[in-house]
Design a protein around this motif. Structure first.
Motif, mmCIF file in Angstrom:
data_model
loop_
_atom_site.group_PDB
_atom_site.id
_atom_site.type_symbol
_atom_site.label_atom_id
_atom_site.label_comp_id
_atom_site.label_asym_id
_atom_site.label_seq_id
_atom_site.Cartn_x
_atom_site.Cartn_y
_atom_site.Cartn_z
ATOM 1 N N VAL A 381 -1.885 11.504 -15.005
ATOM 2 C CA VAL A 381 -1.104 12.581 -14.806
ATOM 3 C C VAL A 381 -1.394 13.644 -15.395
ATOM 4 O O VAL A 381 -1.261 14.797 -14.774
ATOM 5 N N ARG A 382 -2.143 13.893 -16.523
ATOM 6 C CA ARG A 382 -2.390 15.112 -17.161
ATOM 7 C C ARG A 382 -3.635 15.856 -16.149
ATOM 8 O O ARG A 382 -3.448 17.097 -15.920
ATOM 9 N N GLU A 383 -4.411 15.058 -15.758
ATOM 10 C CA GLU A 383 -5.429 15.577 -15.054
ATOM 11 C C GLU A 383 -4.960 16.217 -13.778
ATOM 12 O O GLU A 383 -5.574 17.182 -13.116
ATOM 13 N N LEU A 385 -2.123 17.474 -13.155
ATOM 14 C CA LEU A 385 -1.337 18.874 -13.587
ATOM 15 C C LEU A 385 -2.357 19.839 -13.916
ATOM 16 O O LEU A 385 -2.235 21.133 -13.638
ATOM 17 N N LEU A 386 -3.550 19.619 -14.450
ATOM 18 C CA LEU A 386 -4.537 20.218 -14.719
ATOM 19 C C LEU A 386 -5.316 21.066 -13.505
ATOM 20 O O LEU A 386 -6.198 21.898 -13.661
ATOM 21 N N PHE A 387 -5.440 20.156 -12.682
ATOM 22 C CA PHE A 387 -6.371 20.269 -11.277
ATOM 23 C C PHE A 387 -6.168 21.835 -10.892
ATOM 24 O O PHE A 387 -7.121 22.400 -10.871
ATOM 25 N N ALA A 388 -5.023 22.093 -10.549
ATOM 26 C CA ALA A 388 -4.633 23.391 -9.892
ATOM 27 C C ALA A 388 -4.647 24.612 -10.810
ATOM 28 O O ALA A 388 -5.787 25.525 -10.266
ATOM 29 N N PRO A 389 -4.442 24.460 -12.080
ATOM 30 C CA PRO A 389 -4.533 25.915 -12.948
ATOM 31 C C PRO A 389 -6.106 26.074 -12.999
ATOM 32 O O PRO A 389 -6.588 27.127 -13.159
#
Length: 522
Positions: A381-383, A385-389
């Motif tokens: 889940v964390r990765e 959410l980090l993918f786009a920014p």
């Protein structure tokens, strides 16, 4: 019309759980634990609880899908019995409608899909097709037996799955958000079918539904689950709501008369960012000699989408809402016409959106698909959410801080390190919306195209999602949603566009007061 759904299969099943718990593989905590619950034959039970409380897990376990040799892996403790035996030995008694109808369709043609369960149970051949026809007619399925399941909308798939569950005349009927993907008329029709079926038979019903007011007349008992725990309230609906209503509402449970009130500022308004011009769409070409010919879904649609506004696409299932939404997002190719960039988007690239490079399109248009799994690309889940920014160039520290805020606001923090595919339906929906917002307010896409963004949410996460979208609208982003959520329409809609009869038309009553035509009918 076929055979009506008359009583069959004997009396309702008895369900008994004693000290029961379940922990999914790869999770550090239990989905449910210490559950003591008995459901007598013929009872109609509504399961309530905050998002992630384990309601779907319990339904899957009752259907025999968990256990050492079953589809869902994990560790069980205590006992879960259906008519005195482990649930995985009683699958023939059970009809299950899960949150995602896509996962339950197994055949290429609609009639074959409904017949699949009957054939597996050894139903007399002469009874199968009358039952199939009766079930399809009862749920208002709009096509014939030979219609391709791959050409159905989400709501049409939901009706088909419900028909398949009802056709086998189960003694234990398990329904997980059965009307979530249906338009209001379709949802009312299915509730009427269930009301008649339950009145005519002695089937036991266990139902999960967030919009309690719509289904409270179907049930005689309410059971409330605690995330990671057991039963925290159990009794007649009126008694449970009177005694526990305030505390349950504070935990995010949908309680009649206690609807959430999000803090949403009016939209800023602005000039168009994109525009559908003469757009038409047709159903995909089906393979096979007996396949139906493509048909026109939309024709002559003209629809501007302005900055600082929220546009809601409404209308009956199969009318083309999701199709139009995907074309507005640049992810679908119109049969005729184009979706063209305007204003700042035209400065980035003047070509029709469908011809934009993927990276440029993702930078300017954020999309939430009808099926959340279709957009997950990382193992946690964390990765996700980090993918786009990080891809957009945000500094790592700032990206981590924003992702932490999103995780906290959308109650995903405890799930940060798990695989997105293992989330519940409501958790997947929150993650899919969060990925569209994950670039942060300063880097968010100019346009957000969202398909049923509030599906499966409790009142707390519903409020957070609506408020996050409201902030982006206030900051000048355009929000376009395909939705049946009347509460969402009430709180976050400037223009309501009804998609039906091949066209799209703005309805009166939008927050901005517009009442203009957005397109013609076919």
């Amino acid at each position: 019309m076929g055979e009506r759904l008359r009583p069959g299969g004997g009396p309702g099943a008895r369900v008994e759980l004693s000290g029961w718990g379940w922990q999914h593989s790869g999770r550090d905590t239990h989905a449910l634990r210490g559950v003591d619950l008995t459901i007598e034959p013929g009872e109609r039970v509504l399961l309530l609880g905050a998002s992630g409380a384990g309601k779907s897990t319990l339904l899957h376990s009752l259907a025999g899908l968990t256990g050492p040799d079953s589809a869902i892996s994990g560790d069980q403790e205590g006992a879960l019995l259906v008519d005195g035996e482990p649930a995985d030995r009683r699958r023939g008694l059970v009809g299950l409608v899960s949150q995602d109808p896509e996962t339950q369709l197994v055949m290429a043609r609609a009639g074959d899909d409904v017949a699949f369960g009957l054939e597996n149970l050894g139903t007399e051949p002469g009874l199968i097709w009358p039952r199939v026809d009766g079930a399809l007619a009862e749920v208002g399925f709009p096509y014939g037996r030979r219609h391709s399941t791959g050409a159905l909308s989400g709501g049409e798939k939901q009706r088909l799955v419900i028909a398949g569950a009802l056709a086998v005349r189960p003694r234990l009927l398990l329904l997980d958000e059965p009307t979530a993907n249906l338009d209001p008329d379709g949802a009312a029709l299915v509730r009427g079918v269930l009301q008649r079926l339950l009145a005519e038979t002695e089937a036991t019903l266990v139902l999960v539904e967030h919009r309690v007011a719509d289904v409270v007349d179907l049930v005689d008992r309410v059971v409330v689950l605690e995330p990671g725990g057991g039963v925290i309230a159990d009794g007649a609906p009126g008694a449970v709501f009177a005694e526990h209503g305030r505390s349950l509402a504070a935990q995010g449970v949908w309680i009649p008369g206690r609807e959430p009130e999000p803090d949403v500022s009016p939209g800023a308004g602005g000039s168009p960012l994109l525009e559908a011009v003469g757009v038409a769409a047709r159903t995909p070409v089906e393979l096979g000699a007996r396949s139906a010919s493509p048909r026109t879904v939309l024709s002559g649609v003209d629809l501007p989408v302005a900055a600082g506004t929220a546009t809601a696409l409404t209308g009956p299932n199969g009318a083309g809402k999701s199709t139009l939404l995907m074309m507005l997002a640049g992810l679908g190719r119109p049969y005729r016409g184009e979706v063209l960039p305007r204003g700042p988007l035209a400065e980035a690239d003047r070509r029709p959106l469908r011809r934009w490079p993927a990276r440029r399109l993702a930078r300017h248009v954020g999309t939430v698909f009808q099926h959340a799994e279709d957009q997950f690309v990382t193992p946690t889940v964390r990765e996700e959410l980090l993918f786009a920014p990080l891809r957009a160039g945000m500094e790592r520290g700032a990206a981590d801080a924003w992702v932490d805020e999103l995780l906290e606001r959308l109650r995903l923090t405890r799930l940060a390190d798990v695989h997105p595919y293992t989330l519940s339906g409501g958790e997947k929906r929150r993650l899919s919306v969060a990925t569209a917002l994950s670039s942060g307010p300063a880097h968010a896409p100019d346009v957000l195209a969202l398909d049923e963004p509030t599906f499966g949410q409790d009142t707390r996460t519903w409020t957070e999602l609506v408020e996050l979208l409201g902030v982006l609208r206030t900051e000048g982003r355009a929000v376009v949603m395909a939705t049946h959520d009347e509460l969402l329409l009430r709180h976050l809609t400037d223009t309501r566009v009804r998609v039906s009869d091949g066209g799209a038309r703005a309805e009166s009553g939008s927050r901005s007061g517009t009442d203009r035509e957005e397109g013609g009918s076919a």
